[in-house]
Design a protein around this motif. Structure first.
Motif, PDB file in Angstrom:
ATOM      1  N   LEU A 160     -14.150  37.603 -22.451  1.00 31.09           N
ATOM      2  CA  LEU A 160     -12.814  37.038 -22.506  1.00 31.09           C
ATOM      3  C   LEU A 160     -12.586  36.002 -21.414  1.00 31.09           C
ATOM      4  N   ASN A 161     -12.415  34.740 -21.828  1.00 31.37           N
ATOM      5  CA  ASN A 161     -12.002  33.707 -20.882  1.00 31.37           C
ATOM      6  C   ASN A 161     -10.528  33.857 -20.544  1.00 31.37           C
ATOM      7  N   VAL A 162      -9.755  34.344 -21.487  1.00 27.43           N
ATOM      8  CA  VAL A 162      -8.343  34.646 -21.284  1.00 27.43           C
ATOM      9  C   VAL A 162      -8.083  36.038 -21.849  1.00 27.43           C
ATOM     10  N   GLY A 163      -7.122  36.736 -21.264  1.00 31.25           N
ATOM     11  CA  GLY A 163      -6.733  38.032 -21.806  1.00 31.25           C
ATOM     12  C   GLY A 163      -7.517  39.222 -21.293  1.00 31.25           C
ATOM     13  N   SER A 164      -8.376  39.034 -20.292  1.00 29.66           N
ATOM     14  CA  SER A 164      -9.188  40.173 -19.822  1.00 29.66           C
ATOM     15  C   SER A 164      -8.332  41.217 -19.108  1.00 29.66           C
ATOM     16  N   ALA A 165      -7.215  40.792 -18.507  1.00 30.67           N
ATOM     17  CA  ALA A 165      -6.333  41.762 -17.852  1.00 30.67           C
ATOM     18  C   ALA A 165      -5.619  42.622 -18.894  1.00 30.67           C
ATOM     19  N   ARG A 166      -5.198  42.005 -19.987  1.00 27.65           N
ATOM     20  CA  ARG A 166      -4.567  42.771 -21.059  1.00 27.65           C
ATOM     21  C   ARG A 166      -5.562  43.775 -21.646  1.00 27.65           C
ATOM     22  N   ASP A 167      -6.792  43.317 -21.826  1.00 25.99           N
ATOM     23  CA  ASP A 167      -7.844  44.203 -22.330  1.00 25.99           C
ATOM     24  C   ASP A 167      -8.062  45.378 -21.390  1.00 25.99           C
ATOM     25  N   PHE A 168      -8.053  45.111 -20.087  1.00 29.71           N
ATOM     26  CA  PHE A 168      -8.262  46.179 -19.108  1.00 29.71           C
ATOM     27  C   PHE A 168      -7.132  47.203 -19.197  1.00 29.71           C
ATOM     28  N   ALA A 169      -5.903  46.731 -19.432  1.00 29.38           N
ATOM     29  CA  ALA A 169      -4.777  47.655 -19.572  1.00 29.38           C
ATOM     30  C   ALA A 169      -4.957  48.567 -20.780  1.00 29.38           C
ATOM     31  N   HIS A 170      -5.459  48.024 -21.883  1.00 32.95           N
ATOM     32  CA  HIS A 170      -5.732  48.856 -23.068  1.00 32.95           C
ATOM     33  C   HIS A 170      -6.764  49.928 -22.742  1.00 32.95           C
ATOM     34  N   ARG A 171      -7.795  49.529 -22.026  1.00 30.92           N
ATOM     35  CA  ARG A 171      -8.870  50.471 -21.714  1.00 30.92           C
ATOM     36  C   ARG A 171      -8.424  51.515 -20.697  1.00 30.92           C
ATOM     37  N   MET A 172      -7.540  51.135 -19.780  1.00 31.85           N
ATOM     38  CA  MET A 172      -6.971  52.132 -18.866  1.00 31.85           C
ATOM     39  C   MET A 172      -6.171  53.169 -19.626  1.00 31.85           C
ATOM     40  N   ALA A 173      -5.371  52.705 -20.593  1.00 32.91           N
ATOM     41  CA  ALA A 173      -4.559  53.632 -21.371  1.00 32.91           C
ATOM     42  C   ALA A 173      -5.428  54.590 -22.177  1.00 32.91           C
ATOM     43  N   ALA A 174      -6.540  54.075 -22.702  1.00 33.05           N
ATOM     44  CA  ALA A 174      -7.444  54.920 -23.486  1.00 33.05           C
ATOM     45  C   ALA A 174      -8.030  56.039 -22.634  1.00 33.05           C
ATOM     46  N   SER A 175      -8.239  55.756 -21.358  1.00 33.41           N
ATOM     47  CA  SER A 175      -8.807  56.757 -20.450  1.00 33.41           C
ATOM     48  C   SER A 175      -7.728  57.517 -19.687  1.00 33.41           C
ATOM     49  N   GLU A 176      -6.462  57.289 -20.064  1.00 30.33           N
ATOM     50  CA  GLU A 176      -5.305  57.981 -19.488  1.00 30.33           C
ATOM     51  C   GLU A 176      -5.170  57.726 -17.987  1.00 30.33           C
ATOM     52  N   TYR A 177      -5.477  56.505 -17.573  1.00 29.01           N
ATOM     53  CA  TYR A 177      -5.206  56.081 -16.199  1.00 29.01           C
ATOM     54  C   TYR A 177      -3.803  55.492 -16.147  1.00 29.01           C
TER      55      TYR A 177
END
Length: 301
Positions: A160-177
């Protein structure tokens, strides 16, 4: 709790100097890591003349996602913060970070103050529920993480050149962080004209959106509805510009082709990424995928 602050920069020497001045004043004990893209404005020389930067990492990529990972690679703090080159941390920032991450929360973010005629706070906490998952987004220019979270999720997805922070938020939610919002974790930016509004890269905007939604949630009705909702909304706004004479019908149609092309590429690549990394971290293009980000490293620790 030791704090490492990663500051990605690209051709922003003057802004960066103000950012570093504020970090020195407000967080004097922090490990400050500047990751410099291929700048052509003398950034390297400016940093080497300072005595308040712990590490300077030179990279060849112009991607902020790569810069974030390159900085995280060399951070040693229990807490790793990301600060945008144009922002200055305010009084109380460090205390807010430490208190916010002293409990069960794994990330904390806060507002930006624009310096107009009077102080003005921008941004508020943003949350979405997607496929039954509660996602809290964060300001990638003012956020701090428990270092173990960045390690567990393998940093940011460099596809991701753009949107990697949004992606990280999705992955945090998946791991219940958890992600918390602190009004005390403030940064400021002096308001000034920048000469205009950057033109949107419609292909990459929708390629990124489709990729991260499909990668994190698979191809499902919820994902399709979100993609259509975004596309229809943007198409309506762009059509209004055509009616006003601010753009041409051919440009509107060309942008539409870019959107459809981006969605198609993003879906295909998102499915491939989902298959490649079936673990909860969903990051086949993360920190561990390569070891050649840095061209030169100056370590003054």
């Amino acid at each position: 709790m030791d704090i490492s602050v990663v500051v990605p920069t690209l051709n922003g020497r003057e802004e960066l100097a103000g950012c570093l001045d504020a970090l020195t004043e407000q967080v004097p004990d922090a490990e400050v890591i500047v990751v410099n893209g291929p700048s052509a404005d003398g950034t390297t020389g400016m940093i080497r003349d300072r005595d308040d930067v712990s590490i300077l990492v030179e990279i060849a990529d112009r991607s902020v996602t790569v810069a974030r990972n390159a900085g995280i690679d060399r951070a040693t703090g229990d807490i790793i913060a990301l600060v945008h080159q144009s922002l200055s941390v305010e009084s109380g920032w460090a205390d807010a970070v430490k208190s916010g991450l002293s409990g069960a929360t794994q990330a904390i973010t806060g507002p930006t103050h624009q310096q107009l005629w009077a102080g003005m706070t921008t941004e508020t906490e943003e949350t979405r529920t997607i496929a039954g998952r509660d996602v809290t987004y964060f300001n990638p220019g003012n956020v701090a993480f428990d270092a173990e979270v960045l390690e567990a999720l393998d940093g940011f997805d460099e596809y991701l050149n753009v949107g990697s922070a949004r992606d990280f938020a999705h992955r945090m939610a998946a791991s219940e962080y958890g992600v918390d919002w602190s009004t005390q974790m403030c940064v400021s930016r002096e308001f000034e004209a920048d000469g205009g509004i950057a033109e949107t890269d419609w292909n990459w905007k929708y390629r990124s959106l489709a990729y991260r939604l499909v990668k994190n949630y698979n191809v499902r009705p919820t994902v399709v509805r979100r993609l259509l909702s975004h596309a229809v909304g943007d198409a309506k706004d762009a059509l209004i510009d055509v009616i006003r004479g601010e753009t041409t019908p051919s440009q509107w149609l060309g942008n539409g082709q870019d959107v459809f092309g981006g969605v198609g590429s993003g879906i295909v690549d998102g499915v491939r990424a989902r298959v490649t990394d079936r673990t909860p971290r969903r990051n086949p293009n993360g920190r561990s995928a390569r070891a050649d980000r840095a061209v030169t490293v100056y370590d003054w620790r």
